[in-house]
Design a protein around this motif. Structure first.
Motif, PDB file in Angstrom:
ATOM      1  N   SER A 186       0.816  -1.203   0.000  1.00  0.00           N
ATOM      2  CA  SER A 186       0.000   0.000   0.000  1.00  0.00           C
ATOM      3  C   SER A 186       0.857   1.264   0.000  1.00  0.00           C
ATOM      4  O   SER A 186       0.354   2.356  -0.167  1.00  0.00           O
ATOM      5  N   LEU A 187       2.155   1.111   0.184  1.00  0.00           N
ATOM      6  CA  LEU A 187       3.039   2.281   0.202  1.00  0.00           C
ATOM      7  C   LEU A 187       3.639   2.569  -1.178  1.00  0.00           C
ATOM      8  O   LEU A 187       4.481   3.440  -1.322  1.00  0.00           O
ATOM      9  N   PHE A 188       3.187   1.796  -2.181  1.00  0.00           N
ATOM     10  CA  PHE A 188       3.765   1.986  -3.509  1.00  0.00           C
ATOM     11  C   PHE A 188       2.715   2.420  -4.523  1.00  0.00           C
ATOM     12  O   PHE A 188       1.534   2.111  -4.367  1.00  0.00           O
ATOM     13  N   ARG A 189       3.163   3.133  -5.521  1.00  0.00           N
ATOM     14  CA  ARG A 189       2.341   3.287  -6.704  1.00  0.00           C
ATOM     15  C   ARG A 189       2.712   2.110  -7.587  1.00  0.00           C
ATOM     16  O   ARG A 189       3.841   2.000  -8.053  1.00  0.00           O
ATOM     17  N   TYR A 190       1.766   1.184  -7.795  1.00  0.00           N
ATOM     18  CA  TYR A 190       2.145  -0.063  -8.437  1.00  0.00           C
ATOM     19  C   TYR A 190       0.952  -0.617  -9.199  1.00  0.00           C
ATOM     20  O   TYR A 190      -0.065  -0.973  -8.620  1.00  0.00           O
TER      21      TYR A 190
ATOM     22  N   LEU B 111      -2.328  -2.519  -7.591  1.00  0.00           N
ATOM     23  CA  LEU B 111      -1.974  -3.206  -6.353  1.00  0.00           C
ATOM     24  C   LEU B 111      -1.701  -2.231  -5.214  1.00  0.00           C
ATOM     25  O   LEU B 111      -2.041  -2.498  -4.072  1.00  0.00           O
ATOM     26  N   GLY B 112      -1.092  -1.086  -5.522  1.00  0.00           N
ATOM     27  CA  GLY B 112      -0.792  -0.124  -4.470  1.00  0.00           C
ATOM     28  C   GLY B 112      -2.052   0.465  -3.860  1.00  0.00           C
ATOM     29  O   GLY B 112      -2.334   0.293  -2.681  1.00  0.00           O
ATOM     30  N   LEU B 113      -2.832   1.135  -4.709  1.00  0.00           N
ATOM     31  CA  LEU B 113      -4.086   1.735  -4.237  1.00  0.00           C
ATOM     32  C   LEU B 113      -5.018   0.687  -3.636  1.00  0.00           C
ATOM     33  O   LEU B 113      -5.622   0.902  -2.589  1.00  0.00           O
TER      34      LEU B 113
ATOM     35  N   VAL C 139      -8.099  -3.913  -6.780  1.00  0.00           N
ATOM     36  CA  VAL C 139      -7.044  -4.930  -6.735  1.00  0.00           C
ATOM     37  C   VAL C 139      -7.130  -5.862  -7.931  1.00  0.00           C
ATOM     38  O   VAL C 139      -6.144  -6.103  -8.625  1.00  0.00           O
ATOM     39  N   ILE C 140      -8.321  -6.384  -8.182  1.00  0.00           N
ATOM     40  CA  ILE C 140      -8.452  -7.440  -9.181  1.00  0.00           C
ATOM     41  C   ILE C 140      -8.714  -6.874 -10.578  1.00  0.00           C
ATOM     42  O   ILE C 140      -8.069  -7.262 -11.539  1.00  0.00           O
ATOM     43  N   GLU C 141      -9.654  -5.947 -10.694  1.00  0.00           N
ATOM     44  CA  GLU C 141     -10.004  -5.482 -12.034  1.00  0.00           C
ATOM     45  C   GLU C 141      -9.048  -4.419 -12.563  1.00  0.00           C
ATOM     46  O   GLU C 141      -8.594  -4.487 -13.687  1.00  0.00           O
ATOM     47  N   GLN C 142      -8.764  -3.413 -11.716  1.00  0.00           N
ATOM     48  CA  GLN C 142      -7.878  -2.354 -12.196  1.00  0.00           C
ATOM     49  C   GLN C 142      -6.411  -2.740 -12.030  1.00  0.00           C
ATOM     50  O   GLN C 142      -5.536  -1.984 -12.407  1.00  0.00           O
TER      51      GLN C 142
END
Lengths: 313, 276, 411
Positions: free
Chosen positions: A56-60, A277-279, A271-274
């Motif tokens: 959650s601390l990454f833009r990923y 992983l970060g957001l 998480v799954i569709e978009q």
């Protein structure tokens, strides 16, 4: 959760004081017996949760791994200042409050009938367990078809509803349909917990109240409900937490259209569709925290004593 | 009870039956409607032309049968494992004094309220690493884990009602804690174990989020997930009749279990939360 | 215990892969009525066998299943059927095995212009065009006679909406909150000479052009239909299937829908009442750009049999096999050569085949960008439900798309 107290047993305590060898071996055995359950619980929940916390601390974004970048708490500020997040949280809270309140009333009525009934006990218990056992996805399909404009009977059956009324065409009717499916599926659970509480209310006290000239209404409010307090609170706690996680019904019935999205569904989509992983992980963490917060609020506000509810006194 | 309440109870009885069974009857009715009828729009409750075609199609649908097999296998194995681990843990919690008991109980509660959705992403990655993605164990392990709290909860409530003096007696006779557990308690605890098993099975049979996220072929896909793979005569519209039929088919085992074990399920559900 | 579970999984894995020397190529297909499975069998040789696994019914779900596994470099995917709007995303992420130049040349020459365009990313043909879909305007002959509208001339959306509204007819479209709605919005914008985004090579920094004259023309059409008597009651939840039901009901007048729909009405085609014409124009005097859909087949870059998979593309998408697929599913070939196959010619009347091919020549694929799913999702969020669309919508959606792409807003 601090309200969960271990069973205190006189003999155990004495044994502890007497021989420390026995205590040690009991300690070992105890740990060994809970170990498998604990290992799996940690593996499947704690570890992934830590991973979510880290991500959650990454833009990923999964499909653009090269753009992965440490952003600190930026994802949390994005989420917490976002209109959609608050809209979905509001939806979820609304669904939780309305469904639990309605279920409490219907469930109590069901419990009363089941408690009083002398004939066909098996029939009624069997039929009430069918919604409980049915797959949520199936229940959602059944109700979606029932409310569907092209293939549903609801518009034909309900008076004052136009034959061409599109239940999934607007926010409130769509929310209504979702809540109906949710309530149908989970009222039995509520009713059974309340039935157990009802059977704890002493008949003698009711008789006494009756002799004293208390009306049915007075008996309900002065005798029955206060004596069922623990059962009611436990039922509310379990169902509220369950309702807050609503997903299947929305997934099947509206896919979140007409702003009927829930917090779980938003997390799933990110998480799954978009594949954000970060957001998405930030949302996962917030979802978990909000569930904890609700549990804490219910336990504190209503002073639910789980230990007492289990008859441990 | 006076006459008035009896009438009220009677009305309540009818209302409950109607409420619980109407959607079930509805989905059964839908399953007898032909594809042409539902494609053209068929808002009446009962089918115009009663057809068994949907059932024939479903039973010839290999993917659905595989999903049914997966659902059964995964739910059964998850149930057995969950019950074994929960029995051990519940015994320890109900009977033994050991350090960390409160931690275990708190953890079980936290997991009981865990939003499954927030685990899907990390679990997907973990399962890929361990080679568990799209396998039976890949679903069995989380299903088992998520039902452990309920099973532990139900079982420890159950264990507390067992007359433990008998175990004490066995221990006085020279049996170890383990022997006392196995010889005396296990037979007495069997009904509680059974209840926990049914509840676990229901959970695994019902689960959807993990089923759609951690599977990719009919090798492990379960029925709730398989429902979104149904194809009608055109690729854009799900076939209502077939979906309804599949729904009826997966509901049959639930109805059978409920018919057979109604008493136990009620006891199990209520004893877990409130001593009943 | 974990060991036992792993053992079980190992056994299961061993059971599923019963190959004896000949490698098996697994082709993940979108669900259909058996066309792709038949083609897979057709193309299995003594060097490799092709089997199919089915993806979910919803296009977006198909993308998710594939993307997640490809991101994890899953070697068990060899071939996959990819919806055109997601081709760029997969190619850009490096999920697709490179197709040799010579093969690219063959595919490009073989395919319709729009099909080749939709299969291209970064000047490379990244998937082999397999079948191509386009929409036409279907109408009820009895209705247009009653309304007195001349269908031999190109019609505009405004004309269609007015004619239906005045004569108590319904227009069936796809306006649920899903990819099909973006297809409609895109076709309307392209039809007015606009584009949703340009300079898509810049990735997230592509220029969003939806806030334009063309965007407003598109919004006009949608809001005109939504507020007209011609809009069906289920407009905001309509999809390809419900549109067909609306069209065949008593009030059915017009419908825009894909080619397969012809097969849905049985032999008598509602008593021979079905007519067809080119997709309606967004603005008067400007040729319409019908939507483009279909499937391209890609080979996975992470497949254990990558070279064989790439090789198999040639057979899978040959005109003969495109025809086999068309015959079984009604999903039309992506090439003129495929259309020439005798069994395809028999599927539809000659003038309808003519119309399909002509539409495909002018069809407009959705904007080719690796971020299409975000853009499309943002369009669905801002343009749905259709009754809320007004002249502000294009501007709002442009801002929202920008925010989503920049990670400032949740989608």
């Amino acid at each position: 959760m601090s309200t969960v107290t271990a069973p205190r047993r006189e003999d155990v305590r004495q044994a502890q004081a007497a021989e420390s060898d026995r205590t040690k071996s009991e300690n070992r055995l105890g740990l060994r017996l809970v170990a498998p359950a604990v290992v799996f619980m940690l593996l499947v929940t704690a570890w992934p949760m830590l991973q979510a916390l880290y991500l959650s601390l990454f833009r990923y974004r999964l499909t653009a791994p090269d753009d992965r970048e440490f952003v600190g708490i930026a994802n949390y500020t994005t989420v917490l200042t976002d209109r959609l997040f608050w809209l979905d949280t509001w939806n979820t809270v609304l669904i939780m409050v309305v469904t639990v309140a309605v279920e409490l009333v219907i469930g109590f009525a069901f419990a009363m009938v089941m408690h009083r009934i002398v004939f066909a006990r098996g029939v009624i218990r069997t039929s009430i367990l069918i919604p409980y056992g049915i797959i949520t996805v199936v229940s959602a399909f059944a109700w979606q078809f029932a409310f569907s404009l092209n293939n549903g009977f609801v518009n034909n059956w309900l008076p004052f509803v136009d034959e061409n009324f599109n239940w999934f065409g607007d926010h409130w009717p769509a929310m209504f349909a979702i809540m109906v499916s949710e309530i149908w599926k989970t009222t039995p659970f509520m009713a059974l917990l309340l039935l157990a509480g009802l059977s704890q209310v002493s008949e003698d006290m009711l008789e006494a109240a009756k002799v004293d000239g208390a009306t049915w209404w007075q008996r309900l409010w002065k005798v029955i409900l206060p004596n069922m307090r623990a059962a009611i609170m436990v039922a509310v706690l379990f169902r509220a937490l369950d309702a807050y996680r609503i997903f299947d019904n929305i997934f099947v019935m509206t896919k979140g259209a007409q702003e009927t999205e829930s917090a779980s569904f938003l997390t799933y989509r990110q998480v799954i569709e978009q594949v954000q992983l970060g957001l998405g992980s930030a949302l996962s963490v917030l979802l978990f925290l909000s569930v904890l917060l609700i549990a804490w609020l219910i336990v504190k506000l209503f002073k639910v004593d789980l230990a007492q509810a289990r008859g441990e006194g | 009870m006076n006459q008035k309440t009896s009438v009220g109870t009677w009305i309540g009885f009818v209302l409950i039956l109607g409420w619980c069974l109407l959607p079930v009857v509805w989905i059964i009715s839908l399953s007898f409607k032909s594809a042409e009828e539902t494609a053209a729009g068929s808002p009446q409750f009962l089918p115009k032309d009663f057809t068994l075609q949907n059932y024939a199609d479903i039973l010839a649908n290999e993917d659905f049968l595989l999903a049914l097999r997966n659902s059964f296998g995964i739910a059964a194995i998850a149930t057995v494992l969950a019950v074994i681990f929960a029995t051990l843990a519940a015994y320890a919690i109900a009977r033994l004094e050991f350090r960390g008991k409160r931690v275990v109980l708190s953890m079980a509660l936290a997991i009981a309220m865990f939003p499954v959705v927030s685990l899907v992403g990390p679990l997907f990655d973990m399962w890929r690493t361990f080679g568990l993605f799209n396998t039976w164990p890949g679903l069995i392990i989380p299903y088992m884990t998520f039902t452990l709290p309920l099973a532990i909860w139900t079982l420890s409530a159950f264990f507390r009602e067992i007359p433990w003096e008998m175990e004490q007696a066995a221990q006085v006779d020279g049996a170890t804690s383990w022997q006392a557990f196995r010889k005396v308690i296990v037979p007495l605890a069997a009904p509680g174990v059974f209840t926990a098993a049914i509840l676990t099975f229901f959970f695994a049979w019902n689960e959807f989020v993990l089923a759609i996220s951690l599977t990719s072929t009919t090798g492990s896909r379960t029925v709730p997930a398989q429902l979104s793979f149904f194809v009608g005569p055109d690729p854009f519209n799900p076939p209502y009749g077939q979906l309804a039929t599949a729904s009826v088919v997966v509901t049959v085992p639930i109805i059978v279990i409920v018919l057979l074990f109604q008493r136990r399920i009620v006891a199990g559900l209520t004893s877990g939360a409130v001593k009943g | 215990m974990a060991g036992a579970l792993l053992l079980v999984s190992g056994l299961l894995a061993a059971c599923s892969g019963d190959d004896s020397g000949t490698p098996t190529l697994i082709w993940y297909t979108n669900p259909d009525t058996g066309g792709q499975a038949a083609v897979a069998e057709e193309c299995s040789t003594d060097r490799y066998e092709i089997t199919t696994e089915v993806l979910p019914q919803d296009a977006n779900q198909q993308r998710i299943q594939l993307a997640r596994r490809l991101a994890a470099k899953d070697p068990d995917i060899d071939l996959m059927s990819i919806d055109p709007p997601f081709t760029a995303e997969f190619a850009d992420a490096g999920y697709l095995a490179e197709i040799p130049q010579q093969m690219q040349q063959t595919f490009r020459e073989q395919a319709f212009q729009s099909a080749a365009e939709a299969a291209t990313w970064d000047d490379q043909l990244v998937v082999a065009p397999f079948w191509s879909n386009t929409q036409v305007l279907w109408y009820r002959k009895s209705f247009v006679d009653k309304a007195g509208i001349d269908m031999s001339q190109p019609v505009t959306w405004q004309q269609v909406i007015e004619a239906a509204g005045k004569n108590d007819g319904r227009i069936a479209v796809q306006a649920n909150k899903y990819e099909g709605y973006s297809v409609w919005v895109n076709a309307l914008i392209e039809g007015a000479g606009g584009q949703i985004a340009t300079n898509t090579d810049a990735g997230v920094d592509a220029e969003i052009q939806i806030d334009s004259e063309a965007g407003r023309e598109a919004a006009d059409v949608i809001s005109a239909l939504a507020s007209s008597d011609a809009s069906p009651a289920d407009l905001s939840v309509s999809n390809e299937g419900t549109a067909a039901a609306t069209f065949s009901s008593d009030a059915g007048a017009f419908m825009v829908n894909w080619t397969f729909i012809w097969g849905n009405y049985g032999e008598d085609r509602l008593g021979d009442d079905i007519g067809f014409a080119r997709y309606p124009r967004t603005v008067e005097g400007e040729e319409s750009t019908p939507p483009y859909g279909g499937i391209g087949i890609g080979a996975s870059a992470f497949s254990d049999h990558r070279d064989l998979a790439v090789e198999a593309l040639e057979c899978l998408t040959s005109p003969e096999n495109q025809a086999i697929n068309a015959e079984l599913t009604g999903n039309m070939p992506s090439s003129a050569a495929g259309y020439e196959q005798p069994q395809v010619q028999k599927l539809f009347p000659a003038d309808l085949i003519q119309l399909f091919q002509e539409s495909l020549q002018d069809a407009a694929p959705r904007t080719l960008t690796p971020y299409w799913s975000d853009i499309s999702g943002a369009i669905q969020s801002t343009w749905h439900p259709p009754s809320t669309v007004d002249e502000q919508t294009p501007e709002e959606s442009a801002e929202f798309i920008r925010d989503v792409l920049d990670g400032r807003s949740l989608l």
